[in-house]
Motif scaffolding. Sequence first.
Motif, PDB file in Angstrom:
ATOM      1  N   TYR A 636      25.014  36.886  -1.894  1.00  0.00           N
ATOM      2  CA  TYR A 636      24.804  36.849  -3.334  1.00  0.00           C
ATOM      3  C   TYR A 636      23.616  37.715  -3.766  1.00  0.00           C
ATOM      4  O   TYR A 636      22.689  37.971  -2.977  1.00  0.00           O
ATOM      5  CB  TYR A 636      24.557  35.411  -3.786  1.00  0.00           C
ATOM      6  CG  TYR A 636      25.803  34.725  -4.310  1.00  0.00           C
ATOM      7  CD1 TYR A 636      25.828  34.136  -5.562  1.00  0.00           C
ATOM      8  CD2 TYR A 636      26.963  34.687  -3.544  1.00  0.00           C
ATOM      9  CE1 TYR A 636      26.974  33.503  -6.045  1.00  0.00           C
ATOM     10  CE2 TYR A 636      28.107  34.064  -4.013  1.00  0.00           C
ATOM     11  CZ  TYR A 636      28.104  33.475  -5.260  1.00  0.00           C
ATOM     12  OH  TYR A 636      29.241  32.857  -5.732  1.00  0.00           O
ATOM     13  N   PRO A 637      23.614  38.145  -5.035  1.00  0.00           N
ATOM     14  CA  PRO A 637      22.441  38.835  -5.577  1.00  0.00           C
ATOM     15  C   PRO A 637      21.269  37.869  -5.746  1.00  0.00           C
ATOM     16  O   PRO A 637      21.433  36.650  -5.633  1.00  0.00           O
ATOM     17  CB  PRO A 637      22.930  39.334  -6.942  1.00  0.00           C
ATOM     18  CG  PRO A 637      24.020  38.397  -7.329  1.00  0.00           C
ATOM     19  CD  PRO A 637      24.691  38.012  -6.027  1.00  0.00           C
ATOM     20  N   ALA A 638      20.101  38.404  -6.003  1.00  0.00           N
ATOM     21  CA  ALA A 638      18.946  37.574  -6.346  1.00  0.00           C
ATOM     22  C   ALA A 638      19.204  36.932  -7.704  1.00  0.00           C
ATOM     23  O   ALA A 638      19.639  37.609  -8.646  1.00  0.00           O
ATOM     24  CB  ALA A 638      17.688  38.424  -6.391  1.00  0.00           C
ATOM     25  N   ILE A 639      18.939  35.637  -7.838  1.00  0.00           N
ATOM     26  CA  ILE A 639      19.253  34.897  -9.067  1.00  0.00           C
ATOM     27  C   ILE A 639      18.007  34.173  -9.563  1.00  0.00           C
ATOM     28  O   ILE A 639      17.352  33.453  -8.806  1.00  0.00           O
ATOM     29  CB  ILE A 639      20.386  33.881  -8.831  1.00  0.00           C
ATOM     30  CG1 ILE A 639      21.665  34.599  -8.398  1.00  0.00           C
ATOM     31  CG2 ILE A 639      20.641  33.048 -10.095  1.00  0.00           C
ATOM     32  CD1 ILE A 639      22.779  33.663  -7.957  1.00  0.00           C
ATOM     33  N   LEU A 640      17.692  34.380 -10.824  1.00  0.00           N
ATOM     34  CA  LEU A 640      16.660  33.607 -11.509  1.00  0.00           C
ATOM     35  C   LEU A 640      17.279  33.045 -12.783  1.00  0.00           C
ATOM     36  O   LEU A 640      17.510  33.776 -13.749  1.00  0.00           O
ATOM     37  CB  LEU A 640      15.443  34.466 -11.849  1.00  0.00           C
ATOM     38  CG  LEU A 640      14.346  33.778 -12.676  1.00  0.00           C
ATOM     39  CD1 LEU A 640      13.768  32.572 -11.927  1.00  0.00           C
ATOM     40  CD2 LEU A 640      13.241  34.757 -13.060  1.00  0.00           C
ATOM     41  N   ALA A 641      17.592  31.760 -12.771  1.00  0.00           N
ATOM     42  CA  ALA A 641      18.152  31.090 -13.945  1.00  0.00           C
ATOM     43  C   ALA A 641      17.015  30.542 -14.794  1.00  0.00           C
ATOM     44  O   ALA A 641      15.971  30.134 -14.274  1.00  0.00           O
ATOM     45  CB  ALA A 641      19.091  29.972 -13.523  1.00  0.00           C
ATOM     46  N   THR A 642      17.200  30.527 -16.104  1.00  0.00           N
ATOM     47  CA  THR A 642      16.192  29.992 -17.011  1.00  0.00           C
ATOM     48  C   THR A 642      16.818  28.960 -17.936  1.00  0.00           C
ATOM     49  O   THR A 642      17.964  29.104 -18.366  1.00  0.00           O
ATOM     50  CB  THR A 642      15.547  31.111 -17.862  1.00  0.00           C
ATOM     51  OG1 THR A 642      16.573  31.874 -18.512  1.00  0.00           O
ATOM     52  CG2 THR A 642      14.716  32.041 -17.001  1.00  0.00           C
ATOM     53  N   THR A 643      16.043  27.912 -18.231  1.00  0.00           N
ATOM     54  CA  THR A 643      16.467  26.896 -19.178  1.00  0.00           C
ATOM     55  C   THR A 643      15.220  26.214 -19.721  1.00  0.00           C
ATOM     56  O   THR A 643      14.101  26.623 -19.418  1.00  0.00           O
ATOM     57  CB  THR A 643      17.436  25.889 -18.527  1.00  0.00           C
ATOM     58  OG1 THR A 643      17.981  25.033 -19.522  1.00  0.00           O
ATOM     59  CG2 THR A 643      16.737  25.047 -17.470  1.00  0.00           C
ATOM     60  N   ARG A 675      13.750  28.653 -13.496  1.00  0.00           N
ATOM     61  CA  ARG A 675      12.516  28.558 -14.278  1.00  0.00           C
ATOM     62  C   ARG A 675      12.790  27.641 -15.463  1.00  0.00           C
ATOM     63  O   ARG A 675      13.624  27.965 -16.320  1.00  0.00           O
ATOM     64  CB  ARG A 675      12.077  29.935 -14.764  1.00  0.00           C
ATOM     65  CG  ARG A 675      10.725  29.975 -15.467  1.00  0.00           C
ATOM     66  CD  ARG A 675      10.504  31.344 -16.085  1.00  0.00           C
ATOM     67  NE  ARG A 675       9.163  31.518 -16.600  1.00  0.00           N
ATOM     68  CZ  ARG A 675       8.714  31.040 -17.769  1.00  0.00           C
ATOM     69  NH1 ARG A 675       9.532  30.312 -18.533  1.00  0.00           N
ATOM     70  NH2 ARG A 675       7.486  31.282 -18.175  1.00  0.00           N
ATOM     71  N   ILE A 676      12.092  26.508 -15.539  1.00  0.00           N
ATOM     72  CA  ILE A 676      12.364  25.488 -16.555  1.00  0.00           C
ATOM     73  C   ILE A 676      11.170  25.397 -17.495  1.00  0.00           C
ATOM     74  O   ILE A 676      10.085  24.958 -17.104  1.00  0.00           O
ATOM     75  CB  ILE A 676      12.636  24.121 -15.888  1.00  0.00           C
ATOM     76  CG1 ILE A 676      13.768  24.255 -14.854  1.00  0.00           C
ATOM     77  CG2 ILE A 676      12.988  23.068 -16.946  1.00  0.00           C
ATOM     78  CD1 ILE A 676      13.804  23.146 -13.833  1.00  0.00           C
ATOM     79  N   GLU A 677      11.353  25.832 -18.726  1.00  0.00           N
ATOM     80  CA  GLU A 677      10.285  25.796 -19.729  1.00  0.00           C
ATOM     81  C   GLU A 677      10.156  24.380 -20.284  1.00  0.00           C
ATOM     82  O   GLU A 677      11.130  23.629 -20.351  1.00  0.00           O
ATOM     83  CB  GLU A 677      10.582  26.791 -20.860  1.00  0.00           C
ATOM     84  CG  GLU A 677       9.453  26.999 -21.843  1.00  0.00           C
ATOM     85  CD  GLU A 677       8.187  27.491 -21.172  1.00  0.00           C
ATOM     86  OE1 GLU A 677       7.301  26.636 -20.915  1.00  0.00           O
ATOM     87  OE2 GLU A 677       8.074  28.689 -20.905  1.00  0.00           O
ATOM     88  N   THR A 678       8.935  24.006 -20.663  1.00  0.00           N
ATOM     89  CA  THR A 678       8.687  22.700 -21.270  1.00  0.00           C
ATOM     90  C   THR A 678       8.414  22.860 -22.757  1.00  0.00           C
ATOM     91  O   THR A 678       7.929  23.901 -23.204  1.00  0.00           O
ATOM     92  CB  THR A 678       7.491  22.006 -20.602  1.00  0.00           C
ATOM     93  OG1 THR A 678       6.333  22.850 -20.710  1.00  0.00           O
ATOM     94  CG2 THR A 678       7.775  21.747 -19.133  1.00  0.00           C
ATOM     95  N   ARG A 679       8.730  21.811 -23.518  1.00  0.00           N
ATOM     96  CA  ARG A 679       8.545  21.826 -24.974  1.00  0.00           C
ATOM     97  C   ARG A 679       9.210  23.062 -25.588  1.00  0.00           C
ATOM     98  O   ARG A 679       8.634  23.785 -26.405  1.00  0.00           O
ATOM     99  CB  ARG A 679       7.065  21.786 -25.324  1.00  0.00           C
ATOM    100  CG  ARG A 679       6.439  20.410 -25.247  1.00  0.00           C
ATOM    101  CD  ARG A 679       6.487  19.663 -26.576  1.00  0.00           C
ATOM    102  NE  ARG A 679       5.626  20.277 -27.567  1.00  0.00           N
ATOM    103  CZ  ARG A 679       5.728  20.061 -28.878  1.00  0.00           C
ATOM    104  NH1 ARG A 679       6.680  19.275 -29.345  1.00  0.00           N
ATOM    105  NH2 ARG A 679       4.903  20.625 -29.720  1.00  0.00           N
ATOM    106  N   ALA A 680      10.443  23.294 -25.185  1.00  0.00           N
ATOM    107  CA  ALA A 680      11.217  24.410 -25.717  1.00  0.00           C
ATOM    108  C   ALA A 680      12.678  24.011 -25.688  1.00  0.00           C
ATOM    109  O   ALA A 680      13.080  23.093 -24.981  1.00  0.00           O
ATOM    110  CB  ALA A 680      10.990  25.679 -24.900  1.00  0.00           C
ATOM    111  N   GLY A 681      13.488  24.716 -26.488  1.00  0.00           N
ATOM    112  CA  GLY A 681      14.889  24.365 -26.590  1.00  0.00           C
ATOM    113  C   GLY A 681      15.800  25.523 -26.249  1.00  0.00           C
ATOM    114  O   GLY A 681      15.621  26.204 -25.237  1.00  0.00           O
TER     115      GLY A 681
END
Length: 721
Positions: A636-643, A675-681
Amino acid sequence: MKSWTAIAISLCVQVAGASAQPLEGQLSKIEYPKTERIDAAESHFGVTVADPYRWLENPPGGSEAVSAWIVAQNKTTRSYLDALPGRDILEQRIRALFEYERYTVPRKRGDRYFFTFNRGLENQPALYVRDGAFREARLLIDPNVWSDDNADAIGEWSVSDDGRYLAFSVQDGGTDWRTVRVLDVESGQVLQDVVERARFTHINWAPHGSGFFYSRMPEPAQGSSGEAIANHAVYFHRLATPQDEDRLIYATPDRPGLLHVANRTEGGRYLVISSSPGTNENALTIVDLAASAWQARTIVPNMDAEWSVIGNEGSKLILVTTDGAERRRVVSLDPAEADLRPKEIVPEDADNAVLNDAAIMGHKLFIAYLVDAKTEIRRFDLNGTPDGTVALPGIGTAGGFQGHPGDREAFFGFTAFDAPTAIYRYDTQTNSVTPWAEPEASIHPDEITVEQRFYRSTDATEVPIFIVRRKDVTTAAPTLLYGYGGFGIPQVPYYNPIHLAWVEQGGVLAIAGIRGGGEYGRAWHRAGQLEKKQNSFDDFIAAGAFLKKSGITSSDGLAIQGESNGGLLVGAVTNQRPDLFDVALPGVGVMDMLRFDKFTAGGFWISEFGDPSQERHFRNLIAYSPYHTIKHGGDYPAILATTADADDRVVPAHTFKYIAALQGAELGPKPRLVRIETRAGHGAGMPLDKVISQHADMWAFAAHWTGLKIDPVKQTRSSGE
């Protein structure tokens, strides 16, 4: 009809192309946090579907186990990202590229002009008013003082006809829920009125400023923030009264799954309520505000076409519709007549241009058309007779019309890949355009080349793609390919400092107008919808192959990015062609296509994706669902998911389950991080510092795995240094 889009793009600095080599130490091998697998499975139409990470569906705030998992994942990801070369340089550059003034198109009420404005690096835009055309603007609302982390933002806002009151919604930490407050414009005082539970709403003042209309939902049960939403309804709030006395204007208790969004026509007479199950097609209900009793009357009961009211002449409504026109036309409909069949004013364009925005300003009708995803503004008499065009400053995207029938003064915005959003004043009598706000670009436009090409998809369909790069980048270079391909939303030219930071380092930006979007009207949308969703994926895969085959992209230098429906796109094509892509950046994606309808707004997407409870849709959905189609044993390719933890539109459980499945599979040596951001939607209202930090991480990750060299020496060239 799609609303006008404006954000920002541009550029300037160093090419690179060699394949990326993993750094020594912590970048060469990652120890992922251990994610518990549970014995969960369901049988659908004879197919047993395992769901070992279902426990990650628990809301982060209500589950200690999920909260601990988030902390562990972020710690691992942060350790990796902080070690990437050039990450700090990218953050500095993105920040510097945001240092320009940003205005929205002003709304004129009485002799006052209302608009939002950001000086450059403010986390949130503030709301201003200009008393008179040439008076100095004064600050009305500054959300940057609402919270310590600046995660609260102004959402929707509306001004009474006389300019006395301003109703505005507060978005708390990225959530879709809204609280509406009212400001006295003259004194600057916030009134006692408080409206809670507004969601998916517009705000519209009643004539004479007695109160406003809005949409809301029932208060969710305690601890059920992730449950599917229903029973949307339109209410009227009268000033100086408590919310529990608000008047119900329109609801459909027999159809709780419909959204009801109200708008008031610029002519002022009608409140127009659009009802849909989440589709672009809608029913239409009106309330005659000139009548003593506000009675809701449905004039278009069926949901088989788009209907958007842009104004009225007396009792006659002027509408944009796809009824009888795949690329939209303008019609009239008079509720006072017995015959409610629409009468054509401006027919569908004969040369395949798509009507994308329209307004009545002065005594004319203005229509913004998309021609291969680029804007042309044409002017018509109100009877439909063509009356010339409006000159634009270049090739780009224009719209956001603001003006009133009969007024001489109107406004619109214009942006392009190499031009930040400028606001123009339009004289409806002389057809002349003059600048109202022209921000200075953070880069030199003459250093950028923008071109539109076309490539053939798997079935030979021709698909448009924009290519943006520095003029001195003439050989194959690491490329960021962006796509969306859903809900009839077109990808159009816009200025984006975030993408600029990639391009100025010598990378290529490519934006593909794949099927499922609205680049060529309703037929283009439907060609990537429901059982035809695979066309969107085929188009995007073909875009990647085209970029490499044509020598635009280096052989191992292709990164792909998309958010929301675009996150689904990235996840699906990565599973289908892991050999083609080198980096995948799926953001806030819909990753579990068998359970998307169980959470918050997911039920409104059934018309786009299909109903998992129906066999034909189930078999189509499971064939591409990113969570269910991971190719174990692949490279697989390198993966960086964000939410984000507060995303209550595409709940973060989609990304949590997807990344857990990726980390639990044998997919080769490249990283699979979240990568999981806090206080964000879901994106809207995210403070600028978090936007900058997130994209610095994403670009550094993509640069490392595509071979884009981040140059600390030449990166100031675009600022004229």
